[in-house]
Design a protein around this motif. Structure first.
Motif, PDB file in Angstrom:
ATOM      1  N   ASP A 296       4.989   6.184   2.716  1.00 20.90           N
ATOM      2  CA  ASP A 296       3.980   5.419   3.507  1.00 20.90           C
ATOM      3  C   ASP A 296       3.766   3.858   2.533  1.00 20.90           C
ATOM      4  OD1 ASP A 296       1.749   4.279   4.636  1.00 20.90           O
ATOM      5  OD2 ASP A 296       0.411   5.858   3.747  1.00 20.90           O
ATOM      6  N   GLY A 297       3.929   2.864   3.317  1.00 20.79           N
ATOM      7  CA  GLY A 297       3.653   1.632   2.633  1.00 20.79           C
ATOM      8  C   GLY A 297       5.036   1.188   2.072  1.00 20.79           C
TER       9      GLY A 297
ATOM     10  N   HIS B  78      -2.769  -0.325  10.118  1.00 19.48           N
ATOM     11  CA  HIS B  78      -1.962  -1.187   8.944  1.00 19.48           C
ATOM     12  C   HIS B  78      -2.492  -2.378   8.726  1.00 19.48           C
ATOM     13  CE1 HIS B  78       1.249   1.987   9.695  1.00 19.48           C
ATOM     14  NE2 HIS B  78       0.866   2.065  11.054  1.00 19.48           N
TER      15      HIS B  78
ATOM     16  N   HIS C  82       2.479  -2.170   1.985  1.00 16.01           N
ATOM     17  CA  HIS C  82       1.360  -1.645   0.677  1.00 16.01           C
ATOM     18  C   HIS C  82       2.263  -0.890  -0.082  1.00 16.01           C
ATOM     19  CE1 HIS C  82       0.149   2.312   2.207  1.00 16.01           C
ATOM     20  NE2 HIS C  82       0.398   1.656   3.359  1.00 16.01           N
TER      21      HIS C  82
ATOM     22  N   GLN D 250       4.631   7.926  10.897  1.00 15.98           N
ATOM     23  CA  GLN D 250       3.289   8.777  10.719  1.00 15.98           C
ATOM     24  C   GLN D 250       3.131   9.605  11.932  1.00 15.98           C
ATOM     25  OE1 GLN D 250       1.008   5.249   8.880  1.00 15.98           O
ATOM     26  NE2 GLN D 250       0.957   7.006   7.256  1.00 15.98           N
TER      27      GLN D 250
ATOM     28  N   GLU E  61      -4.664  -1.468   0.667  1.00 16.51           N
ATOM     29  CA  GLU E  61      -4.402  -0.784   1.993  1.00 16.51           C
ATOM     30  C   GLU E  61      -5.392   0.268   2.499  1.00 16.51           C
ATOM     31  OE1 GLU E  61      -2.478   0.876   5.787  1.00 16.51           O
ATOM     32  OE2 GLU E  61      -2.745   1.749   3.857  1.00 16.51           O
TER      33      GLU E  61
ATOM     34  N   HIS F 296       7.477   0.303   8.935  1.00 18.60           N
ATOM     35  CA  HIS F 296       6.744   1.464   8.323  1.00 18.60           C
ATOM     36  C   HIS F 296       7.230   2.710   8.685  1.00 18.60           C
ATOM     37  CE1 HIS F 296       3.035   3.493   7.194  1.00 18.60           C
ATOM     38  NE2 HIS F 296       2.752   2.434   6.505  1.00 18.60           N
TER      39      HIS F 296
HETATM   40 MN    MN Z   1       0.678   2.683   5.395  1.00 12.95          MN
END
Ligand code: MN
Ligand code: GLV
Ligand code: MN
Length: 412
Positions: free
Chosen positions: A93-94, A361, A82, A195, A127, A192
């Motif tokens: 992120d994404g 996700h 995303h 995180q 997302e 990805h």
């Molecule tokens: Mn993400």
């Protein structure tokens, strides 16, 4: 086949995408269907077209960019992630999975690869739950996990429905048509950032996800009684914020004492009405995000939280009304996708860790309709959803290379 990742171009594209933002750098804020998000989408579509991919968008704004294989009628092999970003987020992120996915396809083109199954980049819409209160709407619709009617009626903070907002963004199709036909994907792969801190701590360059934790979220309204901050004496108060404060601590305690470090609970939003210094809070809205690798344990913790609010409501003479937004099941990643990743890692002598994804996700929902896997790269200190989120160029390139090779293997 000699695969080479154009790291220079990939990093430049990451910077360009980060510039479509409503926050001062290094922070990125890109809420779905805002002008910044729409500019990012237009830019991404032109990058895909430049790569010779055939682009289409569905009614929720999922973007598909396809490289037709020798057998175009056969199920495709998909990759993607995303581009929307929560307020005050970072730039990885994404986005690593979107631009890494695009670069993986370009690297395969440059190497002269000829896919048998079509290869498709999929950029999921909405997302993040920021605008409509529930995450992964694009993939929920693709997989039939949410009904088109329920999704279309969701409203944002200004009371505008998803249907109104998407139409203003030029998406006029029917949400019923978003669901993918059975067997659309032979496999789906998402790259990805982790995180979390495990890859960095163990100095492991890649993570192969075995399962994705089960998330649930609720919106909780606490209704008390307002009044003058000077005039209403303490024994007569029904302060909604004081009740909410106790509830937040009860939620923290329920997660901390679940018996497993995998249980996490977060109250990330607390809106206080009327929000004046000399007025007793009459109403509070909280959001609760609760996750676990074990669905039964998560559900037990949710029951504990429910008894806590019932006790609190009685003790403090307030009304507490929860609204369940989602309670999703966890997912296991597909053995054939995990094997494609691990074969590629072994070939390049890259160490990998088999791990759980504690974040959710779009792959969680795509896994309901296709064999799905996720590949993680490290991010500094495990930071994510904050402006100092960072992934090293060599980790991004390595992840993209393994992604490209795995796509090739699954579409040969
Ligand atoms: Mn993400
Ligand atoms: C996704 O952004 C999540 O909150 O896990
Ligand atoms: Mn996120």
């Amino acid at each position: 086949m000699r695969l080479e990742i154009d790291q220079h171009r990939l990093l430049a594209e990451l910077e360009t995408l980060a510039s479509f933002s409503d926050a001062a750098p290094p922070a990125v804020t890109r809420i779905v269907f805002t002008p910044s998000d729409l500019k990012a989408r237009t830019w991404l579509i032109s990058r895909c077209e430049e790569a010779g991919l055939t682009v289409r968008q569905d009614a929720i704004g999922n973007i598909f960019a396809r490289w037709n294989g020798a057998d175009p009628a056969a199920p495709a092999v998909g990759t993607g992630s995303h581009m929307d970003a929560i307020p005050n987020a970072g730039k990885y992120d994404g986005v690593v999975g979107v631009l890494g996915g695009l670069e993986a396809l370009r690297a395969l083109q440059r190497a002269g690869f000829r896919p048998k199954n079509s290869l498709e980049l999929l950029v999921f819409a909405t997302e993040e739950p920021t605008r409509f209160g529930i995450g992964c709407l694009g993939s929920r619709l693709l997989s039939g996990t949410v009904s088109a009617d329920a999704a279309g009626r969701l409203t944002d903070g200004d009371g505008e429905s998803l249907d109104e907002v998407r139409r203003k963004a030029g998406l006029h199709g029917n949400l019923q048509d978003v669901k993918l036909p059975t067997g659309y994907y032979k496999a789906f792969l998402e790259l990805h950032i982790e995180q979390g801190p495990l890859l960095e701590r163990t100095q492991t360059p890649l993570g192969i996800v075995m399962s994705i934790a089960a998330p649930a979220s609720l919106r909780i309204s606490v209704e008390g009684a307002g009044g003058h901050a000077g005039g209403v004496l303490m024994p007569d108060r029904k302060d909604a914020l004081c009740a909410a404060a106790e509830l937040v601590l009860a939620i923290e305690n329920a997660a901390r004492t679940s018996g497993a470090g995998d249980t996490v609970a977060t109250v990330g939003v607390c809106e206080v009405f009327p929000g004046a210094v000399n007025s007793i809070p009459s109403r509070v809205h909280l959001t609760l995000d609760i996750r676990d690798t074990n669905q039964a344990r998560r559900d037990r913790v949710m029951q504990l939280i429910e008894s806590a609010w019932q006790n609190l409501a009685a003790k403090r003479h307030v009304s507490i009304q929860p609204k369940l937004l989602n309670a999703d099941a966890p997912a296991d990643c597909a053995p054939e996708v995990r094997a494609a990743f691990s074969d590629s890692c072994r070939k390049h002598e890259v160490a990998f860790l088999e791990m759980v994804s504690r974040a959710y996700h779009d792959s969680l929902f795509i896994s309901r309709i296709a064999p799905t896997g996720m590949l993680f790269i490290p991010c500094r200190h495990g930071y994510s959803h904050r402006p100092d989120e960072y992934a090293a160029p060599e980790d991004i390139s390595r992840g993209t290379l393994v992604l490209a090779e795995s796509l090739a293997k699954l579409s040969a």
